[in-house]
Motif scaffolding. Structure first.
Motif, PDB file in Angstrom:
ATOM      1  N   GLY A   1       2.302  10.416  -4.949  1.00 42.64           N
ATOM      2  CA  GLY A   1       2.920  10.296  -3.638  1.00 42.64           C
ATOM      3  C   GLY A   1       3.157   8.802  -3.236  1.00 42.64           C
ATOM      4  O   GLY A   1       4.162   8.463  -2.822  1.00 42.64           O
ATOM      5  N   CYS A   2       2.193   7.827  -3.792  1.00 42.68           N
ATOM      6  CA  CYS A   2       2.452   6.341  -3.561  1.00 42.68           C
ATOM      7  C   CYS A   2       3.818   6.132  -4.194  1.00 42.68           C
ATOM      8  O   CYS A   2       4.410   5.187  -3.744  1.00 42.68           O
ATOM      9  CB  CYS A   2       1.197   5.681  -4.080  1.00 42.68           C
ATOM     10  SG  CYS A   2       1.483   3.983  -3.844  1.00 42.68           S
ATOM     11  N   VAL A   3       4.103   6.520  -5.379  1.00 39.15           N
ATOM     12  CA  VAL A   3       5.363   6.230  -6.112  1.00 39.15           C
ATOM     13  C   VAL A   3       6.374   6.659  -5.269  1.00 39.15           C
ATOM     14  O   VAL A   3       7.494   5.573  -5.033  1.00 39.15           O
ATOM     15  CB  VAL A   3       5.419   6.590  -7.412  1.00 39.15           C
ATOM     16  CG1 VAL A   3       6.830   6.573  -8.092  1.00 39.15           C
ATOM     17  CG2 VAL A   3       4.186   5.882  -8.662  1.00 39.15           C
ATOM     18  N   THR A   4       6.392   7.790  -5.122  1.00 45.27           N
ATOM     19  CA  THR A   4       7.573   8.253  -4.120  1.00 45.27           C
ATOM     20  C   THR A   4       7.854   7.440  -2.816  1.00 45.27           C
ATOM     21  O   THR A   4       8.991   6.989  -2.558  1.00 45.27           O
ATOM     22  CB  THR A   4       7.337   9.829  -3.529  1.00 45.27           C
ATOM     23  OG1 THR A   4       7.008  10.593  -4.639  1.00 45.27           O
ATOM     24  CG2 THR A   4       8.492  10.241  -3.019  1.00 45.27           C
TER      25      THR A   4
ATOM     26  N   GLU B   1       0.692  -1.276   0.084  1.00 45.86           N
ATOM     27  CA  GLU B   1      -0.131   0.080   0.008  1.00 45.86           C
ATOM     28  C   GLU B   1       0.838   0.972   0.086  1.00 45.86           C
ATOM     29  O   GLU B   1       0.443   2.134  -0.511  1.00 45.86           O
ATOM     30  CB  GLU B   1      -0.984   0.080   1.107  1.00 45.86           C
ATOM     31  CG  GLU B   1      -2.190  -0.856   0.757  1.00 45.86           C
ATOM     32  CD  GLU B   1      -1.841  -2.329   1.268  1.00 45.86           C
ATOM     33  OE1 GLU B   1      -1.302  -2.565   2.389  1.00 45.86           O
ATOM     34  OE2 GLU B   1      -2.233  -3.268   0.626  1.00 45.86           O
ATOM     35  N   TYR B   2       2.149   1.168   0.719  1.00 44.94           N
ATOM     36  CA  TYR B   2       2.949   2.147   0.816  1.00 44.94           C
ATOM     37  C   TYR B   2       2.061   3.506   1.159  1.00 44.94           C
ATOM     38  O   TYR B   2       2.169   4.644   0.516  1.00 44.94           O
ATOM     39  CB  TYR B   2       3.525   2.645  -0.843  1.00 44.94           C
ATOM     40  CG  TYR B   2       4.369   1.561  -1.377  1.00 44.94           C
ATOM     41  CD1 TYR B   2       5.600   1.185  -0.576  1.00 44.94           C
ATOM     42  CD2 TYR B   2       3.846   0.837  -2.135  1.00 44.94           C
ATOM     43  CE1 TYR B   2       6.117  -0.006  -1.116  1.00 44.94           C
ATOM     44  CE2 TYR B   2       4.615  -0.349  -2.537  1.00 44.94           C
ATOM     45  CZ  TYR B   2       5.834  -0.818  -1.844  1.00 44.94           C
ATOM     46  OH  TYR B   2       6.537  -1.963  -2.320  1.00 44.94           O
ATOM     47  N   ARG B   3       1.682   3.629   2.308  1.00 43.10           N
ATOM     48  CA  ARG B   3       1.213   4.537   3.170  1.00 43.10           C
ATOM     49  C   ARG B   3       2.224   5.430   3.791  1.00 43.10           C
ATOM     50  O   ARG B   3       1.929   6.694   4.137  1.00 43.10           O
ATOM     51  CB  ARG B   3       0.105   4.098   4.302  1.00 43.10           C
ATOM     52  CG  ARG B   3      -1.024   3.275   3.584  1.00 43.10           C
ATOM     53  CD  ARG B   3      -2.274   3.700   4.419  1.00 43.10           C
ATOM     54  NE  ARG B   3      -3.337   2.717   3.890  1.00 43.10           N
ATOM     55  CZ  ARG B   3      -3.618   1.518   4.134  1.00 43.10           C
ATOM     56  NH1 ARG B   3      -2.641   1.216   5.204  1.00 43.10           N
ATOM     57  NH2 ARG B   3      -4.297   0.596   3.775  1.00 43.10           N
TER      58      ARG B   3
ATOM     59  N   LYS C   1      11.300   5.187  -1.932  1.00 42.91           N
ATOM     60  CA  LYS C   1      11.771   5.228  -0.439  1.00 42.91           C
ATOM     61  C   LYS C   1      12.136   3.822   0.409  1.00 42.91           C
ATOM     62  O   LYS C   1      12.958   3.553   0.781  1.00 42.91           O
ATOM     63  CB  LYS C   1      11.338   6.419   0.227  1.00 42.91           C
ATOM     64  CG  LYS C   1      11.757   7.585   0.197  1.00 42.91           C
ATOM     65  CD  LYS C   1      11.098   8.844   1.274  1.00 42.91           C
ATOM     66  CE  LYS C   1      12.033   8.660   2.411  1.00 42.91           C
ATOM     67  NZ  LYS C   1      11.666   9.507   3.383  1.00 42.91           N
ATOM     68  N   LYS C   2      10.631   3.079   0.064  1.00 44.30           N
ATOM     69  CA  LYS C   2      10.630   2.322   0.813  1.00 44.30           C
ATOM     70  C   LYS C   2      11.609   0.850   0.353  1.00 44.30           C
ATOM     71  O   LYS C   2      12.166   0.075   1.083  1.00 44.30           O
ATOM     72  CB  LYS C   2       9.346   1.807   0.872  1.00 44.30           C
ATOM     73  CG  LYS C   2       8.914   0.871   2.429  1.00 44.30           C
ATOM     74  CD  LYS C   2       7.427   0.876   2.780  1.00 44.30           C
ATOM     75  CE  LYS C   2       7.175   0.685   4.107  1.00 44.30           C
ATOM     76  NZ  LYS C   2       5.994   0.951   4.454  1.00 44.30           N
ATOM     77  N   PHE C   3      11.538   0.891  -1.018  1.00 43.81           N
ATOM     78  CA  PHE C   3      12.255  -0.195  -1.769  1.00 43.81           C
ATOM     79  C   PHE C   3      13.757   0.151  -1.251  1.00 43.81           C
ATOM     80  O   PHE C   3      14.466  -0.884  -1.136  1.00 43.81           O
ATOM     81  CB  PHE C   3      11.968  -0.044  -3.195  1.00 43.81           C
ATOM     82  CG  PHE C   3      12.631  -0.999  -4.063  1.00 43.81           C
ATOM     83  CD1 PHE C   3      12.220  -2.187  -4.417  1.00 43.81           C
ATOM     84  CD2 PHE C   3      13.975  -0.771  -4.404  1.00 43.81           C
ATOM     85  CE1 PHE C   3      12.928  -2.968  -5.137  1.00 43.81           C
ATOM     86  CE2 PHE C   3      14.636  -1.804  -5.165  1.00 43.81           C
ATOM     87  CZ  PHE C   3      14.059  -2.827  -5.713  1.00 43.81           C
TER      88      PHE C   3
END
Lengths: 89, 97, 89, 97, 89, 97
Positions: C54-57, B46-48, C61-63
């Motif tokens: 926003g989700c892509v950003t 979900e990448y919140r 970052k999380k990746f």
């Protein structure tokens, strides 16, 4: 592969060996990925629990059995294609 | 591969290069598989938020550890299998049909 | 990589650089594929909406954070394997 | 990569070939990813008809457009990241561990 | 590809041809994998039934139509990128 | 590779080597696709047992047979398509845009 000089034959053979090694490595990493994905779902511990180790062992055995069976069908089909003119020619 | 240990240095160094390349390829491949597996198991899509939260970080550590265990276990199983089949080599999928 | 002539060393290094570039490109295209698949689901517009950007950003970052952490574990494990004889030998 | 074009002709043309090949590989890879992504998002797997219907076609156009936007966005993010890390190079996954 | 000797140009061209062949083969095997996965789910017979053959035919047609359309968008975007300075420069 | 660039018969044998390699690559690729497809269709991922049971074995045989049929069908369709487009070559995805 007729008509190759001895040097070329050596080069060819060594490339084939590298290719086989690469295929083996690809198979190995696919097997690890597949059995990990199928068997590991508990991340409350950092070492494999018995259930997981058992699942991985069975996964590998079954993969190899399936792989061998599919390989037999594949070979039979190759052989059959050799003995048969292509359709429409 | 062991049969290449004989003659002049030049073919042997080409072999060395090829072996180093293959090792690097295997490392990359394994790192990619590990990353794919543990991101899938530990990080929801979900990448919140952009940071790894604590639970995800701990999960990744354990997941990596278990991945190495599975890798080791499978390499042992394949070695045992190869030994059982004797010195006939191969014995796997397409290579050993 | 001892025993290589200077020419061979240059050749080796240039192949390694191409390999790294290839890996970087592979990583990039995987990242695009993964974040697109995770974040984009609305095809009523032809440009990204704010939520998607926003989700892509966050996805990138999380990746990268995950990739770095996994990379640390991977390195530790490689180091550990070097200092330890293989099992059964 | 274009900065390598000045030395002697022989290595430079080998470099050119390698660079052209890599660019072609990246294009192919990106096209495949795009196709995979947009066929999955826009075309149901039932295959009751062989033609693309109007809705699927429009979806593919928008999907492709968004895919390019994501590609651009991510390349900007990676460049910003690389700039923030300074001239230390790499800094990503296996390459920069 | 200026500044290549004729020998290098031949070598380059032959590598590009091999690459295209490789891409075609990759596309073919992806198409087989995708349409098989989408259309075949009945393993009570060993030959394709009519419904499956029809599904495979439509799957290939639709894949090619989609591929062509995506290819057009891809080309347009490449052309646009050529005519536009990269952002931030 | 540069060692093949010298007299007449040699380039032709370099081509032969490349063709043999490509054929081998296609075989490997197809075998991998077949294995992936039929393991997914026929073997559940629970792994409660290590042997293939009878049903799984029969399923694999039929699945392989259908996979070959699909392969043949698709190669016929692509040939018909290529013939319909005339001798202009390509005509597919990125290669033939």
């Amino acid at each position: 592969m007729d008509g190759l000089t001895p040097t070329e034959q050596r080069e060819f053979q060594s490339r084939m060996e590298r290719k086989q090694m690469k295929e083996f490595m690809g198979m190995f990493s696919n097997l690890v990925g597949h059995c990990f994905d199928s068997c590991i779902d508990d991340f409350t511990t950092k070492s494999l629990v018995q259930r997981e180790t058992g699942c991985v062992t069975r996964c590998v055995k079954k993969f190899m059995a399936g792989s061998e069976r599919i390989g037999q069908r594949f070979q039979e089909q190759q052989a059959q294609m050799m003995n048969q003119p292509p359709p429409g020619q | 591969m062991s049969m290449f240990g004989f003659g002049k240095p030049q073919p042997s160094s080409a072999e060395k290069i090829a072996a180093a390349e293959q090792e690097m390829d295997l490392f990359t491949d394994m790192f990619n598989k590990l990353q794919q597996a543990c991101m899938k198991k530990c990080v929801p899509k979900e990448y919140r938020e952009g940071e790894l939260n604590k639970g995800e970080g701990v999960c990744i550590d354990r997941c990596s550890s278990k991945f190495f265990d599975v890798q080791l276990k499978i390499s042992e199983l394949l070695q045992a299998e190869a030994a059982a089949k004797g010195a006939t080599g191969g014995g796997f999928g397409i290579g050993g049909m």
